[in-house]
Design a protein around this motif. Structure first.
Motif, short mmCIF file in Angstrom:
data_model
loop_
_atom_site.label_atom_id
_atom_site.label_comp_id
_atom_site.label_asym_id
_atom_site.label_seq_id
_atom_site.Cartn_x
_atom_site.Cartn_y
_atom_site.Cartn_z
N VAL A 73 37.50 42.64 34.56
CA VAL A 73 38.11 44.00 34.83
C VAL A 73 37.41 44.64 36.18
O VAL A 73 38.34 44.99 37.22
CB VAL A 73 37.90 45.07 33.55
N LEU A 74 36.20 44.41 36.37
CA LEU A 74 35.66 44.93 37.53
C LEU A 74 35.87 44.19 38.83
O LEU A 74 36.25 44.76 39.88
CB LEU A 74 34.00 44.79 37.36
N ALA A 75 36.18 42.88 38.69
CA ALA A 75 36.59 42.01 39.73
C ALA A 75 38.14 42.41 40.12
O ALA A 75 38.45 42.43 41.38
CB ALA A 75 36.56 40.63 39.35
N LEU A 76 38.77 42.89 39.26
CA LEU A 76 40.37 43.13 39.55
C LEU A 76 40.30 44.42 40.24
O LEU A 76 41.15 44.59 41.41
CB LEU A 76 41.21 43.19 38.25
N VAL A 77 39.59 45.37 39.81
CA VAL A 77 39.46 46.65 40.41
C VAL A 77 38.91 46.49 42.12
O VAL A 77 39.43 46.78 42.87
CB VAL A 77 38.51 47.62 39.75
N GLN A 78 37.94 45.64 42.07
CA GLN A 78 37.31 45.41 43.51
C GLN A 78 38.35 44.48 44.25
O GLN A 78 38.37 44.99 45.49
CB GLN A 78 35.88 44.54 43.49
N THR A 79 38.96 43.77 43.86
CA THR A 79 40.15 42.98 44.57
C THR A 79 41.28 44.06 45.00
O THR A 79 41.53 43.96 45.99
CB THR A 79 40.56 41.65 43.71
#
Lengths: 487, 189
Positions: free
Chosen positions: A111-117
């Motif tokens: 989830v964090l990586a999706l937001v950062q991407t």
């Protein structure tokens, strides 16, 4: 960050696993001690009080019932029914919180990586908006590389955490699901009955216990494995069909960014071969006049003017342009690959400059995008005044290319890459704060048109790969150096 | 960041996903609670000496009360499992909005104008970041609530089965006594 989250998540899952195993061991240990202590109804009652949760009240009631001489069978049935009506699980709110927590822990890296991407894509492309098109394409992949690598790592981490979660859930189902806990307790009750009233028949209780015993088949685990395998196979198939990820497919990068409606806008005669090179941007048809150089003659707007290679000077001094020719907005140059740049194309450009005031020339070349061929546009200028800013001079010779201080013999296999690196290093094309200074082009004697386009295309090329990646060129401004004064 | 929320249809799909997640959990909780209450009430009616009335009501309740109907039969059988189609349908419905979002995002990335593609990609990632944990948490809750209501229904079934077993054993004992073969005393063996 992702690594820390994954390690923390795995530790959390290991903790849950430990809690499940310890809780089961504790429960079994308590039941064992209870049975060891319960040698008669009086002691059984005392021992039952040391049990936890619903077991305490049910076992105490059974022991008390037997102690006051109620029928064993009746007491046992009552205990079994009570046991079946217990939830054998924590309160539903606590379970809900635990479920949400475990799912969140497993998905947190992803989830964090999706937001950062998402942020990287949105902010990065916002920052690129001010750059010219080719530079945007050049910087885009580099911009996305970091977020997508983080996303890849996070997806791997979350996959590991989901496997851990599946293990925790499977162990929980095996050791702590309500039917199992109930069965464990019912077994203890039956054993207690035989201890405190040995030989007493309990027909109803025994048959009921047999009926409520949990099924011990492997049907559900087998079904779960089947569903897992099917889901994994379907997911893999969908990924194979839809993911055009070069890292996954081991293909060189190919960008399908060329405008579909501008693949081959110009009609070219069968006898004319365009130079096949890289670089150049999509051709914008702005109704510019077209001048065709070669293979046998010079043609202006479809009208053949003079043959090539006839006479010492080209074009001949007496040659006149059609009156309808308007060259000030730019001229499209369709050149045959084999004609001479130094003797035919460049003189033609100078002639058009002198006669029609043409300053911008669009050299048409053919590109192989991998999925299609496309006509690309390399821009060459011939201004009235030499550019004041021109800091880098490009000398195109038949056997070498000179870019600033770098001399790159065409025999050297790496000359293209070195040329691209040299031009990027000299002009910092990725830095939009630098002025867009033109490159002063000099063409040496005996240079073919294909060689000229090859050299300019190599400088303009934005692909870092051996094959054409499909990206438009950098859109460099090439300015033809003024003609040397006649001796 | 603003670009991530610039796609109105993606936003609608995310909102639909959140509403579906919440709605499915509430629906399954309410249905499970109601089913457990009905099962407990039927068990009470049957134990109160009105098994026929309970049987009729269980029959009218459809497939979801089939375990109660089985437990009310004269031949005691192991407690049946409650139909899990409701939970399966709820879980399947939960995954519809994320799948729609992925299909929409994938289609946008391939068909939208190049300038709109960063927005489509950002909306897809942000939507998945919201919907993935919500959907999986809701699915876990739906399964949890379904299992819990199944457990409660099973409790009512066991109460009825105990009654049925007692009746059967009594009848067998009476039959054995009638034939002159009373129940064997294990202590005599």
């Amino acid at each position: 960050m992702t690594g820390t989250l994954v390690v923390a998540g795995l530790l959390f899952e290991a903790f849950l696993l430990l809690v499940l195993i310890l809780a089961t061991m504790l429960e079994e240990s308590r039941l064992r001690r209870f049975l060891e202590a319960a040698t008669d109804p009086e002691r059984a009652k005392e021992a039952a009080k040391k049990l936890g949760g619903p077991q305490r009240s049910i076992a105490t009631e059974l022991a008390e019932s037997v102690r006051v001489r109620t029928t064993l069978d009746e007491a046992l049935v009552k205990a079994l029914v009570r046991a079946a009506n217990e939830p054998w699980a924590p309160p539903v709110v606590l379970q809900a919180v635990l479920h949400i927590l475990t799912v969140s822990v497993a998905l947190l890296p992803l989830v964090l990586a999706l937001v950062q991407t998402a942020e990287g894509v949105a902010n990065g492309f916002g920052a690129l908006a001010g750059r010219p098109g080719p530079a945007r394409y050049l910087a885009g992949p580099r911009l996305l590389e970091g977020p997508f690598e983080a996303l890849h790592a996070a997806a791997g981490g979350t996959a590991a955490l989901l496997v851990g979660l599946a293990v925790v859930w499977a162990v929980g189902w095996w050791l702590r699901r309500p039917q199992v806990r109930e069965a464990r307790f019912v077994r203890a009750l039956l054993e207690l009955s035989t201890r405190i009233r040995p030989g007493t028949p309990a027909l109803v209780g025994a048959r009921l216990a047999e009926l409520v015993a949990p099924e011990r088949t492997l049907a559900r685990p087998a079904a779960a494995v089947l569903v897992w395998v099917l889901a994994t196979t379907v997911s893999w198939g969908i990924l194979q069909l839809t993911a055009e990820v070069r890292a996954a497919n081991h293909h060189p990068p190919r960008y399908h960014v060329w405008p579909e409606d501008r693949l081959n806008p110009l009609g070219v005669g069968a006898d004319l071969v365009l130079p096949r090179q890289r670089g150049g941007v999509p051709f914008e048809d702005r109704a510019l006049p077209t001048v065709t150089v070669g293979p046998a003659q010079l043609t202006v707007q479809g009208q053949a003017l003079t043959p090539l290679g006839q006479g010492s000077a080209f074009p001949p001094p007496e040659l006149r342009l059609p009156e309808s020719f308007k060259g000030k907005g730019g001229v499209t140059i369709v050149g045959h690959a084999a004609v001479s740049a130094s003797d035919a194309v460049i003189p033609t450009l100078r002639w058009l400059h002198a006669r029609a005031g043409a300053e911008q020339f669009h050299l048409i070349l053919q590109r192989d995008l991998g999925y299609a061929t496309a006509q690309a546009d390399l821009r060459l200028e011939l201004p009235k005044e030499p550019p004041a800013q021109a800091g880098v001079t490009v000398q195109v010779n038949a056997d070498e290319l000179v870019v600033g201080p770098a001399r790159l013999p065409s025999a050297r296999s790496t000359w293209r890459r070195e040329a691209a690196e040299a031009i990027r290093g000299l002009r910092h094309v990725d830095d939009r704060t630098r002025p867009d200074a033109p490159l002063l082009v000099r063409v040496g004697p005996g240079v073919s048109y294909e060689r000229l386009v090859e050299a300019l295309g190599a400088l303009d090329d934005s692909c870092d790969t051996a094959e054409d990646c499909g990206l438009p060129g950098l859109g460099l401004r090439f300015v033809l150096s003024p003609a040397a004064p006649s001796p | 960041m603003q670009l991530a929320f610039s796609d109105p249809l993606a936003l609608v799909l995310v909102a639909l996903g959140l509403a579906t997640a919440l709605g499915a959990v509430i629906f399954v909780a309410a249905r499970g609670r109601k089913l457990a209450d009905t099962a407990a009430q039927l068990a009470y009616v049957a134990m109160d000496g009105r098994p026929e009335e309970a049987r009729v009501e269980a029959r009218q309740g459809g497939r979801r009360l089939a375990p109660i109907l089985d437990a009310l039969s004269s031949d005691p059988t192991p407690p049946g499992t409650r139909p899990w189609l409701l939970e399966a349908a709820a879980v399947a419905a939960l995954f519809v909005p994320p799948v729609l979002l992925v299909l929409y995002g994938w289609g946008s990335l391939h068909t939208a104008e190049p300038a709109a593609r960063p927005g489509a990609a950002a909306a897809l990632f942000m939507g998945l970041a919201v919907l993935l944990p919500t959907t999986l948490s809701s699915a876990a809750l739906v399964v949890l609530l379904g299992r819990r209501s199944a457990r409660l229904v099973r409790g009512s079934c066991v109460s009825l089965i105990a009654r049925g077993v007692r009746t059967t054993v009594d009848a067998e004992t009476a039959e054995a006594l009638r034939r002159g073969q009373g129940p064997r005393d294990p202590r005599g063996e």
